[in-house]
Design a protein around this motif. Structure first.
Motif, mmCIF file in Angstrom:
data_model
loop_
_atom_site.group_PDB
_atom_site.id
_atom_site.type_symbol
_atom_site.label_atom_id
_atom_site.label_comp_id
_atom_site.label_asym_id
_atom_site.label_seq_id
_atom_site.Cartn_x
_atom_site.Cartn_y
_atom_site.Cartn_z
ATOM 1 N N LEU A 109 -96.079 -2.673 -30.377
ATOM 2 C CA LEU A 109 -96.971 -3.210 -31.562
ATOM 3 C C LEU A 109 -98.151 -2.418 -32.007
ATOM 4 C CD1 LEU A 109 -96.998 -6.924 -30.156
ATOM 5 C CD2 LEU A 109 -95.358 -6.014 -31.988
ATOM 6 N N ASN A 110 -97.736 -1.310 -31.945
ATOM 7 C CA ASN A 110 -98.925 -0.211 -32.361
ATOM 8 C C ASN A 110 -98.042 1.172 -32.555
ATOM 9 O OD1 ASN A 110 -98.259 0.762 -29.763
ATOM 10 N ND2 ASN A 110 -100.398 1.658 -29.779
ATOM 11 N N ASP A 111 -98.804 2.164 -33.252
ATOM 12 C CA ASP A 111 -98.292 3.464 -33.423
ATOM 13 C C ASP A 111 -99.013 4.146 -32.064
ATOM 14 O OD1 ASP A 111 -98.337 6.499 -33.974
ATOM 15 O OD2 ASP A 111 -96.924 5.874 -35.290
ATOM 16 N N PRO A 112 -98.257 4.648 -31.289
ATOM 17 C CA PRO A 112 -98.940 5.201 -30.048
ATOM 18 C C PRO A 112 -99.843 6.429 -30.374
ATOM 19 C CG PRO A 112 -96.643 6.138 -30.223
ATOM 20 C CD PRO A 112 -96.891 4.984 -31.216
ATOM 21 N N LEU A 113 -99.824 7.040 -31.525
ATOM 22 C CA LEU A 113 -100.603 8.131 -31.626
ATOM 23 C C LEU A 113 -102.239 7.703 -32.169
ATOM 24 C CD1 LEU A 113 -98.436 10.719 -33.473
ATOM 25 C CD2 LEU A 113 -99.023 10.623 -31.094
ATOM 26 N N VAL A 114 -102.204 6.519 -32.500
ATOM 27 C CA VAL A 114 -103.652 5.785 -32.690
ATOM 28 C C VAL A 114 -104.447 5.888 -31.301
ATOM 29 C CG1 VAL A 114 -102.950 4.199 -34.481
ATOM 30 C CG2 VAL A 114 -102.992 3.553 -32.271
ATOM 31 N N ASP A 115 -103.820 5.963 -30.223
ATOM 32 C CA ASP A 115 -104.645 6.190 -28.908
ATOM 33 C C ASP A 115 -104.540 7.863 -28.830
ATOM 34 O OD1 ASP A 115 -105.309 6.448 -26.325
ATOM 35 O OD2 ASP A 115 -104.068 5.216 -25.496
ATOM 36 N N LYS A 116 -105.726 8.345 -29.154
ATOM 37 C CA LYS A 116 -106.117 9.891 -28.940
ATOM 38 C C LYS A 116 -106.013 10.337 -27.658
ATOM 39 C CE LYS A 116 -109.313 9.639 -32.934
ATOM 40 N NZ LYS A 116 -110.523 10.135 -33.351
ATOM 41 N N SER A 117 -105.558 9.575 -26.658
ATOM 42 C CA SER A 117 -105.469 10.053 -25.087
ATOM 43 C C SER A 117 -104.086 9.693 -24.535
ATOM 44 C CB SER A 117 -106.402 9.202 -24.112
ATOM 45 O OG SER A 117 -107.735 9.573 -24.446
ATOM 46 N N ILE A 118 -103.134 9.563 -25.801
ATOM 47 C CA ILE A 118 -101.638 9.214 -25.431
ATOM 48 C C ILE A 118 -101.077 10.149 -24.483
ATOM 49 C CG2 ILE A 118 -100.659 9.887 -27.516
ATOM 50 C CD1 ILE A 118 -99.588 6.827 -25.263
ATOM 51 N N GLU A 119 -101.480 11.394 -24.949
ATOM 52 C CA GLU A 119 -100.734 12.836 -24.200
ATOM 53 C C GLU A 119 -101.332 12.729 -22.650
ATOM 54 O OE1 GLU A 119 -101.384 13.505 -28.573
ATOM 55 O OE2 GLU A 119 -102.604 12.851 -27.048
ATOM 56 N N GLU A 120 -102.601 12.423 -22.648
ATOM 57 C CA GLU A 120 -102.934 12.229 -21.110
ATOM 58 C C GLU A 120 -102.450 11.157 -20.374
ATOM 59 O OE1 GLU A 120 -104.904 12.951 -23.514
ATOM 60 O OE2 GLU A 120 -105.690 14.820 -23.564
ATOM 61 N N ARG A 121 -101.841 10.129 -21.058
ATOM 62 C CA ARG A 121 -101.397 9.030 -20.555
ATOM 63 C C ARG A 121 -100.026 9.188 -20.178
ATOM 64 N NH1 ARG A 121 -104.432 3.943 -20.978
ATOM 65 N NH2 ARG A 121 -106.158 4.090 -22.414
ATOM 66 N N GLU A 148 -100.639 19.477 -35.927
ATOM 67 C CA GLU A 148 -99.755 20.404 -34.963
ATOM 68 C C GLU A 148 -100.384 20.620 -33.497
ATOM 69 O OE1 GLU A 148 -99.252 25.379 -35.302
ATOM 70 O OE2 GLU A 148 -100.324 24.494 -36.953
ATOM 71 N N GLU A 149 -101.672 20.307 -33.544
ATOM 72 C CA GLU A 149 -102.429 20.128 -32.089
ATOM 73 C C GLU A 149 -101.795 19.268 -31.244
ATOM 74 O OE1 GLU A 149 -106.461 19.034 -29.997
ATOM 75 O OE2 GLU A 149 -106.486 19.252 -32.243
ATOM 76 N N ARG A 150 -101.567 17.976 -32.004
ATOM 77 C CA ARG A 150 -101.144 16.753 -31.147
ATOM 78 C C ARG A 150 -99.650 17.065 -30.857
ATOM 79 N NH1 ARG A 150 -103.297 11.212 -32.163
ATOM 80 N NH2 ARG A 150 -102.864 11.252 -29.625
ATOM 81 N N ALA A 151 -98.950 17.572 -31.969
ATOM 82 C CA ALA A 151 -97.240 18.114 -31.659
ATOM 83 C C ALA A 151 -97.361 18.945 -30.149
ATOM 84 C CB ALA A 151 -96.771 18.649 -32.685
ATOM 85 N N TYR A 152 -98.147 19.842 -30.343
ATOM 86 C CA TYR A 152 -98.184 20.814 -29.051
ATOM 87 C C TYR A 152 -98.509 20.097 -27.864
ATOM 88 C CZ TYR A 152 -99.234 25.212 -26.322
ATOM 89 O OH TYR A 152 -99.261 25.999 -25.522
ATOM 90 N N ARG A 153 -99.258 19.130 -28.009
ATOM 91 C CA ARG A 153 -99.763 18.636 -26.423
ATOM 92 C C ARG A 153 -98.534 17.368 -26.206
ATOM 93 N NH1 ARG A 153 -105.075 15.628 -28.408
ATOM 94 N NH2 ARG A 153 -104.848 14.669 -26.349
ATOM 95 N N LEU A 154 -98.015 16.929 -27.085
ATOM 96 C CA LEU A 154 -96.963 16.233 -26.932
ATOM 97 C C LEU A 154 -95.728 16.821 -26.261
ATOM 98 C CD1 LEU A 154 -96.771 13.610 -29.888
ATOM 99 C CD2 LEU A 154 -97.329 12.950 -27.279
ATOM 100 N N LEU A 155 -95.523 17.881 -26.773
ATOM 101 C CA LEU A 155 -94.401 18.868 -26.235
ATOM 102 C C LEU A 155 -94.568 19.232 -24.876
ATOM 103 C CD1 LEU A 155 -93.312 21.008 -29.465
ATOM 104 C CD2 LEU A 155 -92.041 19.176 -28.487
ATOM 105 N N HIS A 156 -95.766 19.338 -24.651
ATOM 106 C CA HIS A 156 -96.104 19.901 -23.135
ATOM 107 C C HIS A 156 -96.479 18.581 -22.367
ATOM 108 C CE1 HIS A 156 -96.411 23.679 -25.206
ATOM 109 N NE2 HIS A 156 -95.904 24.348 -24.112
ATOM 110 N N SER A 157 -96.438 17.733 -22.654
ATOM 111 C CA SER A 157 -96.992 16.473 -21.812
ATOM 112 C C SER A 157 -95.733 15.833 -20.752
ATOM 113 C CB SER A 157 -96.992 15.163 -22.836
ATOM 114 O OG SER A 157 -96.096 14.738 -23.270
ATOM 115 N N GLY A 158 -94.618 16.392 -21.106
ATOM 116 C CA GLY A 158 -93.547 15.685 -20.140
ATOM 117 C C GLY A 158 -92.672 14.716 -20.794
ATOM 118 N N LEU A 159 -93.083 14.579 -21.910
ATOM 119 C CA LEU A 159 -92.352 13.282 -22.560
ATOM 120 C C LEU A 159 -90.895 13.648 -22.680
ATOM 121 C CD1 LEU A 159 -92.834 10.696 -24.513
ATOM 122 C CD2 LEU A 159 -93.092 12.201 -26.260
#
Length: 332
Positions: A109-121, A148-159
Motif C-alpha cells: 500500500l505504498n511506493d517502496p521508493l518513498v522509503d529512502k532506505s529501501i535499498e539497505e532494507r 540514476e543514483e537510486r537505480a544504481y543502488r537497487l541494481l546492486h542491492s541483490g533485488l
C-alpha cells in the motif's frame, strides 16, 4: 496497426474474456495463468500451510501518485509512519526461518521508493539469506522516484525483481491514469534503468512493466506489448479490480462488467504487514478494516495460526463474507 487488425485483436480479446468467465471463477489475483488460482484455492483451502509462503511488508507509508485504479492515498482510516529497523529486522529474521517461503516483498500500500532506505532494507534480506537463492525479493514501483543514483543502488542491492507500474505508452492516457506523475520523466527513468543494467551486464533484477487493463490500455494493447518488447523488458497486462472501492467501480475505467470475487486463496498463503506491525488480510484493505494481530507483540507464525486468521479462512471456505471487505471485492 490497421483498423481491421485492431478490430480483430479486440474481438479475440473479448472472446477470450467471455470464455474465461465460463471456465474460471473470478479471483483478485494477477496470476499470468488464471487456472493456477483454481489450483491454489483447491490446495491451500485443504492443506493450509503452518506459515505464509509470501510476505508483503510496508516499510513506510505513502505514495507519490494518485492512480485512478487504486485507493491508496484516499483512506479514511489512514495511519502514517515508518517501520523501525528493529521491527523490520525482527520480521525478516523470523520469515527466513520459514522453509518454503517463496517471496518477501518490502512494500505494501505504498511506493517502496518513498522509503529512502529501501535499498539497505533489501540488502538486509539478501545478506540474511546467506547465499541461498530464495526467497525471492521483489518490489513494485511507479518509478517516478527512480533517479540514476537510486537505480544504481537497487541494481546492486541483490533485488531479484522490479515491477514497474506504467499505465500506457500514450502520454495523455498515462498522465490521466497516474496523476500527478509526468510521462516523459518516468519513461526516461525506466529507460535509464534498462540501459544501466545492460551496461553493468547484470542478470538481476528482472525488470517487468505492469499495466492495468483499463479500456484505453486494452484498445492499444498490441502497441503496448510491441513497444516494451523492443525495449527488452517483459510486459504484463493485469486485469482491473475495484479494490473493494465503490469509487473505482463508479469511474467505469474498464469496458467489461465487474463481478464479485468467487474464490480468494490469499488468506491461505500470503501475509501482509503494515509499518506499525499490524497484520491485515490483503493489499486491498487499505482502511485496515480487519486487523488480524500485530507482529511487534507476537511472532507472525503465531498470528497466522490463531483464531482471527482461522475464522477468516473458515468464512471464505463457507462463503460467509457478510461484514468483510471481501464482500465488495470485484474484478473485471
Amino acid at each position: 496497426m490497421t483498423t481491421a487488425a485492431a478490430q480483430w485483436a479486440h474481438f479475440k480479446y473479448q472472446l477470450g474474456y467471455k470464455v474465461s468467465k465460463v471456465v474460471m471463477p473470478n479471483s483478485p489475483s494477477a496470476s499470468s495463468i488464471p487456472f493456477v488460482e483454481y489450483l491454489k484455492w483447491f490446495r491451500y483451502t485443504r492443506f493450509t500451510p503452518d506459515y505464509p509462503y509470501s510476505i508483503d511488508i510496508q516499510t513506510r507509508s505513502g505514495c507519490n501518485a494518485r492512480c485512478t485504479f487504486c485507493g491508496v492515498g484516499r483512506e479514511q482510516n489512514r495511519i502514517t509512519g515508518r517501520m523501525s529497523d528493529d521491527l523490520y529486522q525482527q520480521i525478516i529474521d523470523e520469515a527466513l526461518t520459514f522453509p518454503n517461503l517463496v517471496q518477501i516483498n518490502p512494500y505494501l500500500l505504498n511506493d517502496p521508493l518513498v522509503d529512502k532506505s529501501i535499498e539497505e532494507r533489501i540488502e538486509y534480506i539478501v545478506r540474511k539469506r546467506n547465499g541461498r537463492r530464495g526467497p525471492a525479493v521483489r518490489i513494485i514501483t511507479n518509478a517516478a522516484l527512480l533517479t540514476e543514483e537510486r537505480a544504481y543502488r537497487l541494481l546492486h542491492s541483490g533485488l531479484d525483481e522490479i515491477n514497474i507500474s506504467f499505465n500506457s505508452i500514450i502520454p495523455e492516457v498515462y498522465e490521466t491514469a497516474m496523476p500527478p506523475l509526468k510521462y516523459d520523466k518516468v519513461m526516461e527513468n525506466i529507460l535509464a534503468l534498462v540501459r544501466l543494467k545492460k551496461q553493468l551486464r547484470l542478470r538481476r533484477p528482472r525488470i517487468n512493466i505492469w499495466t492495468v487493463l483499463t479500456k484505453e490500455v486494452e484498445s492499444n494493447l498490441h502497441n503496448e506489448k510491441a513497444y516494451w518488447k523492443r525495449v527488452g523488458v517483459r510486459f504484463k497486462a493485469r486485469k482491473l479490480d475495484n479494490r473493494a472501492s465503490a469509487d473505482i467501480e463508479a469511474a467505469q475505467l474498464g469496458n467489461r462488467p465487474m463481478d464479485l470475487v468467487q474464490i480468494c486463496p490469499i488468506p491461505f498463503w500470503r501475509a501482509w504487514v503494515m509499518w506499525n506491525g499490524d497484520m491485515i488480510m490483503c493489499c486491498v484493505d487499505q482502511e485496515r478494516s480487519n486487523i488480524l494481530g500485530n507482529c511487534r507483540d507476537r511472532p507472525i507464525k503465531q498470528i497466522w495460526n490463531d483464531s482471527n486468521y482461522q475464522d477468516l479462512r473458515r468464512r471464505w471456505r463457507t462463503k460467509e463474507l457478510d461484514g468483510l471487505l471481501c464482500n465488495d471485492c470485484k474484478g473485471s
